[in-house]
Write a protein that holds these residues in place. Structure first.
Motif, PDB file in Angstrom:
ATOM      1  N   VAL A  86     -30.638 -17.220 -13.477  1.00  0.00           N
ATOM      2  CA  VAL A  86     -32.091 -17.003 -13.474  1.00  0.00           C
ATOM      3  C   VAL A  86     -32.845 -17.757 -14.561  1.00  0.00           C
ATOM      4  O   VAL A  86     -34.078 -17.689 -14.608  1.00  0.00           O
ATOM      5  CB  VAL A  86     -32.414 -15.493 -13.586  1.00  0.00           C
ATOM      6  CG1 VAL A  86     -31.757 -14.714 -12.461  1.00  0.00           C
ATOM      7  CG2 VAL A  86     -32.007 -14.920 -14.942  1.00  0.00           C
ATOM      8  N   SER A  87     -32.150 -18.488 -15.409  1.00  0.00           N
ATOM      9  CA  SER A  87     -32.816 -19.106 -16.560  1.00  0.00           C
ATOM     10  C   SER A  87     -33.841 -20.162 -16.179  1.00  0.00           C
ATOM     11  O   SER A  87     -34.759 -20.448 -16.957  1.00  0.00           O
ATOM     12  CB  SER A  87     -31.779 -19.699 -17.521  1.00  0.00           C
ATOM     13  OG  SER A  87     -31.001 -20.675 -16.861  1.00  0.00           O
ATOM     14  N   ASP A  88     -33.696 -20.751 -14.993  1.00  0.00           N
ATOM     15  CA  ASP A  88     -34.690 -21.740 -14.570  1.00  0.00           C
ATOM     16  C   ASP A  88     -35.871 -21.101 -13.859  1.00  0.00           C
ATOM     17  O   ASP A  88     -36.842 -21.787 -13.513  1.00  0.00           O
ATOM     18  CB  ASP A  88     -34.047 -22.791 -13.663  1.00  0.00           C
ATOM     19  CG  ASP A  88     -33.565 -22.219 -12.350  1.00  0.00           C
ATOM     20  OD1 ASP A  88     -33.093 -21.065 -12.346  1.00  0.00           O
ATOM     21  OD2 ASP A  88     -33.654 -22.921 -11.316  1.00  0.00           O
ATOM     22  N   LEU A  89     -35.818 -19.787 -13.644  1.00  0.00           N
ATOM     23  CA  LEU A  89     -36.906 -19.085 -12.960  1.00  0.00           C
ATOM     24  C   LEU A  89     -37.867 -18.416 -13.929  1.00  0.00           C
ATOM     25  O   LEU A  89     -38.985 -18.065 -13.547  1.00  0.00           O
ATOM     26  CB  LEU A  89     -36.337 -18.009 -12.022  1.00  0.00           C
ATOM     27  CG  LEU A  89     -35.405 -18.463 -10.904  1.00  0.00           C
ATOM     28  CD1 LEU A  89     -34.905 -17.238 -10.118  1.00  0.00           C
ATOM     29  CD2 LEU A  89     -36.109 -19.438  -9.972  1.00  0.00           C
ATOM     30  N   ALA A  90     -37.441 -18.210 -15.172  1.00  0.00           N
ATOM     31  CA  ALA A  90     -38.233 -17.411 -16.102  1.00  0.00           C
ATOM     32  C   ALA A  90     -37.797 -17.695 -17.534  1.00  0.00           C
ATOM     33  O   ALA A  90     -36.766 -18.331 -17.779  1.00  0.00           O
ATOM     34  CB  ALA A  90     -38.060 -15.928 -15.791  1.00  0.00           C
ATOM     35  N   THR A  91     -38.578 -17.188 -18.465  1.00  0.00           N
ATOM     36  CA  THR A  91     -38.177 -17.160 -19.867  1.00  0.00           C
ATOM     37  C   THR A  91     -37.269 -15.956 -20.055  1.00  0.00           C
ATOM     38  O   THR A  91     -37.680 -14.813 -19.816  1.00  0.00           O
ATOM     39  CB  THR A  91     -39.398 -17.042 -20.785  1.00  0.00           C
ATOM     40  OG1 THR A  91     -40.254 -18.164 -20.567  1.00  0.00           O
ATOM     41  CG2 THR A  91     -38.968 -16.996 -22.248  1.00  0.00           C
ATOM     42  N   VAL A  92     -36.033 -16.203 -20.458  1.00  0.00           N
ATOM     43  CA  VAL A  92     -35.012 -15.162 -20.496  1.00  0.00           C
ATOM     44  C   VAL A  92     -34.654 -14.811 -21.938  1.00  0.00           C
ATOM     45  O   VAL A  92     -34.415 -15.695 -22.762  1.00  0.00           O
ATOM     46  CB  VAL A  92     -33.748 -15.615 -19.740  1.00  0.00           C
ATOM     47  CG1 VAL A  92     -32.624 -14.596 -19.913  1.00  0.00           C
ATOM     48  CG2 VAL A  92     -34.063 -15.819 -18.258  1.00  0.00           C
ATOM     49  N   THR A  93     -34.619 -13.524 -22.228  1.00  0.00           N
ATOM     50  CA  THR A  93     -34.139 -13.016 -23.518  1.00  0.00           C
ATOM     51  C   THR A  93     -33.001 -12.044 -23.245  1.00  0.00           C
ATOM     52  O   THR A  93     -33.144 -11.137 -22.422  1.00  0.00           O
ATOM     53  CB  THR A  93     -35.253 -12.288 -24.292  1.00  0.00           C
ATOM     54  OG1 THR A  93     -36.367 -13.162 -24.466  1.00  0.00           O
ATOM     55  CG2 THR A  93     -34.746 -11.832 -25.657  1.00  0.00           C
ATOM     56  N   VAL A  94     -31.887 -12.242 -23.925  1.00  0.00           N
ATOM     57  CA  VAL A  94     -30.739 -11.353 -23.785  1.00  0.00           C
ATOM     58  C   VAL A  94     -30.649 -10.440 -24.997  1.00  0.00           C
ATOM     59  O   VAL A  94     -30.608 -10.914 -26.136  1.00  0.00           O
ATOM     60  CB  VAL A  94     -29.426 -12.147 -23.646  1.00  0.00           C
ATOM     61  CG1 VAL A  94     -28.226 -11.198 -23.638  1.00  0.00           C
ATOM     62  CG2 VAL A  94     -29.437 -12.996 -22.383  1.00  0.00           C
ATOM     63  N   VAL A  95     -30.646  -9.135 -24.746  1.00  0.00           N
ATOM     64  CA  VAL A  95     -30.406  -8.141 -25.795  1.00  0.00           C
ATOM     65  C   VAL A  95     -29.379  -7.170 -25.219  1.00  0.00           C
ATOM     66  O   VAL A  95     -29.681  -6.380 -24.322  1.00  0.00           O
ATOM     67  CB  VAL A  95     -31.683  -7.393 -26.208  1.00  0.00           C
ATOM     68  CG1 VAL A  95     -31.371  -6.428 -27.349  1.00  0.00           C
ATOM     69  CG2 VAL A  95     -32.776  -8.362 -26.616  1.00  0.00           C
ATOM     70  N   ALA A  96     -28.163  -7.231 -25.728  1.00  0.00           N
ATOM     71  CA  ALA A  96     -27.046  -6.475 -25.144  1.00  0.00           C
ATOM     72  C   ALA A  96     -26.248  -5.788 -26.250  1.00  0.00           C
ATOM     73  O   ALA A  96     -26.368  -6.131 -27.429  1.00  0.00           O
ATOM     74  CB  ALA A  96     -26.153  -7.416 -24.340  1.00  0.00           C
ATOM     75  N   PRO A  97     -25.411  -4.831 -25.892  1.00  0.00           N
ATOM     76  CA  PRO A  97     -24.612  -4.141 -26.911  1.00  0.00           C
ATOM     77  C   PRO A  97     -23.613  -5.062 -27.604  1.00  0.00           C
ATOM     78  O   PRO A  97     -23.126  -6.027 -27.015  1.00  0.00           O
ATOM     79  CB  PRO A  97     -23.884  -3.053 -26.109  1.00  0.00           C
ATOM     80  CG  PRO A  97     -24.690  -2.865 -24.876  1.00  0.00           C
ATOM     81  CD  PRO A  97     -25.243  -4.221 -24.558  1.00  0.00           C
ATOM     82  N   GLU A  98     -23.309  -4.724 -28.840  1.00  0.00           N
ATOM     83  CA  GLU A  98     -22.344  -5.483 -29.625  1.00  0.00           C
ATOM     84  C   GLU A  98     -20.943  -5.378 -29.054  1.00  0.00           C
ATOM     85  O   GLU A  98     -20.130  -6.288 -29.196  1.00  0.00           O
ATOM     86  CB  GLU A  98     -22.374  -4.973 -31.067  1.00  0.00           C
ATOM     87  CG  GLU A  98     -21.467  -5.707 -32.017  1.00  0.00           C
ATOM     88  CD  GLU A  98     -21.594  -5.187 -33.432  1.00  0.00           C
ATOM     89  OE1 GLU A  98     -21.286  -5.956 -34.357  1.00  0.00           O
ATOM     90  OE2 GLU A  98     -22.003  -4.030 -33.618  1.00  0.00           O
ATOM     91  N   GLN A  99     -20.643  -4.253 -28.416  1.00  0.00           N
ATOM     92  CA  GLN A  99     -19.323  -4.029 -27.840  1.00  0.00           C
ATOM     93  C   GLN A  99     -19.469  -3.327 -26.498  1.00  0.00           C
ATOM     94  O   GLN A  99     -20.570  -2.928 -26.117  1.00  0.00           O
ATOM     95  CB  GLN A  99     -18.462  -3.191 -28.787  1.00  0.00           C
ATOM     96  CG  GLN A  99     -19.056  -1.839 -29.125  1.00  0.00           C
ATOM     97  CD  GLN A  99     -18.247  -1.103 -30.168  1.00  0.00           C
ATOM     98  OE1 GLN A  99     -17.119  -1.438 -30.452  1.00  0.00           O
ATOM     99  NE2 GLN A  99     -18.830  -0.054 -30.746  1.00  0.00           N
ATOM    100  N   ASP A 100     -18.375  -3.204 -25.798  1.00  0.00           N
ATOM    101  CA  ASP A 100     -18.381  -2.543 -24.499  1.00  0.00           C
ATOM    102  C   ASP A 100     -18.827  -1.085 -24.649  1.00  0.00           C
ATOM    103  O   ASP A 100     -18.216  -0.314 -25.377  1.00  0.00           O
ATOM    104  CB  ASP A 100     -16.973  -2.604 -23.897  1.00  0.00           C
ATOM    105  CG  ASP A 100     -16.914  -2.121 -22.453  1.00  0.00           C
ATOM    106  OD1 ASP A 100     -17.845  -1.417 -22.017  1.00  0.00           O
ATOM    107  OD2 ASP A 100     -15.931  -2.445 -21.774  1.00  0.00           O
ATOM    108  N   ARG A 101     -19.900  -0.722 -23.946  1.00  0.00           N
ATOM    109  CA  ARG A 101     -20.408   0.652 -23.977  1.00  0.00           C
ATOM    110  C   ARG A 101     -20.462   1.245 -22.572  1.00  0.00           C
ATOM    111  O   ARG A 101     -21.362   2.011 -22.237  1.00  0.00           O
ATOM    112  CB  ARG A 101     -21.785   0.698 -24.634  1.00  0.00           C
ATOM    113  CG  ARG A 101     -21.807   0.274 -26.097  1.00  0.00           C
ATOM    114  CD  ARG A 101     -20.865   1.099 -26.961  1.00  0.00           C
ATOM    115  NE  ARG A 101     -21.134   2.518 -26.894  1.00  0.00           N
ATOM    116  CZ  ARG A 101     -21.933   3.154 -27.740  1.00  0.00           C
ATOM    117  NH1 ARG A 101     -22.537   2.492 -28.726  1.00  0.00           N
ATOM    118  NH2 ARG A 101     -22.133   4.446 -27.631  1.00  0.00           N
ATOM    119  N   SER A 102     -19.489   0.875 -21.753  1.00  0.00           N
ATOM    120  CA  SER A 102     -19.410   1.423 -20.402  1.00  0.00           C
ATOM    121  C   SER A 102     -19.351   2.948 -20.446  1.00  0.00           C
ATOM    122  O   SER A 102     -18.656   3.536 -21.277  1.00  0.00           O
ATOM    123  CB  SER A 102     -18.170   0.895 -19.683  1.00  0.00           C
ATOM    124  OG  SER A 102     -18.237  -0.513 -19.542  1.00  0.00           O
TER     125      SER A 102
END
Length: 247
Positions: free
Chosen positions: A23-39
């Motif tokens: 999707v990076s060519d469709l929009a301005t993308v910001t990733v904010v995700a957990p530091e580790q697996d939090r399933s």
């Protein structure tokens, strides 16, 4: 268009990298995700300590908290502009039926929805993660649909995609959540120190996997798209509750 990406598998997971690429060519993308697996973190917020926000070498931001923390922090404090959409995933493994209650992937999308942002959670149904690109293409197509036409109101979509090559995907179906039987018993083991420990058992087989459910759609080779809501009120029991209190 501005898209906020998060997940529950951690900022290093292949699923989120595939989603960014799609999707990076469709929009301005910001990733904010957990530091580790939090399933399995569900909608938990971290309230007993401060959160830290760091940036990885690939430009992704990561937080020492839950998926919900990530989206909440980004939307209410980090981003200069409100995102137009929250995408969560791509999770490795199904988030169907009752499992959505526990899912951190769905929780990240839910937090966006609760903050007034259209949100989509995307999961790849399989154990080996062989075809993340299939789920990524489905996510891209949904983003393009949002760009072409507004949904018409607040929306939270839970999407589950079979782990097959894109060419083998039969299409998309709008579904309802199925239901599982109760979970299997916990697994009891001894630790190396001789202590008894327990592993949470696997989810039981689906009890309700009828034609309109997410389970059925995926089993038939379709990507399942389920609109979710957050109102937990059991409306049909309000009258019964009044009568019970008066008794």
């Amino acid at each position: 268009m501005r898209i906020l990406l998060s997940n529950d598998d951690g900022y290093f997971a292949p699923g989120i990298a595939a989603l960014v690429k799609a999707v990076s060519d469709l929009a301005t993308v910001t990733v904010v995700a957990p530091e580790q697996d939090r399933s399995g973190a569900s909608n938990s917020l971290t309230l007993d300590r401060p959160l830290s926000l760091r940036r990885a070498a690939n430009g992704f931001y990561f937080v020492n908290g839950t998926p919900t923390d990530c989206v909440h922090l980004a939307v209410t404090g980090m981003l200069d502009e409100r995102p137009d959409m929250v995408l969560s995933g791509i999770n490795l493994g199904a988030n169907m039926g009752d499992d959505t209650i526990y899912s951190g992937t769905v929780a990240a999308a839910t937090e966006g929805y609760l903050l007034g942002v259209p949100a989509v959670a995307v999961s790849l149904v399989g154990k080996h993660g062989e075809h993340f690109e299939t789920a990524a293409r489905v996510a891209r197509e949904l983003v393009q649909r949002f760009q072409r036409q507004d949904f018409g109101g607040p929306v939270l979509l839970n999407v589950n995609v079979p782990d097959v090559p894109y060419e083998e995907l039969k299409g998309l179906r709008v579904t309802r959540l199925g239901r599982r039987h109760k979970a299997e018993p916990v697994v009891k083991q001894l630790s190396p120190r001789g202590e008894t420990v327990y592993w949470v058992g696997p989810a039981g087989e689906a009890a309700d996997a009828g034609e309109s459910t997410d389970f059925h759609a995926v089993a038939e080779g379709y990507a399942s798209v389920t609109p979710l809501q957050i109102d937990l009120t059991h409306t049909a029991q309000i009258g019964a509750a009044w009568e019970w209190l008066k008794a």
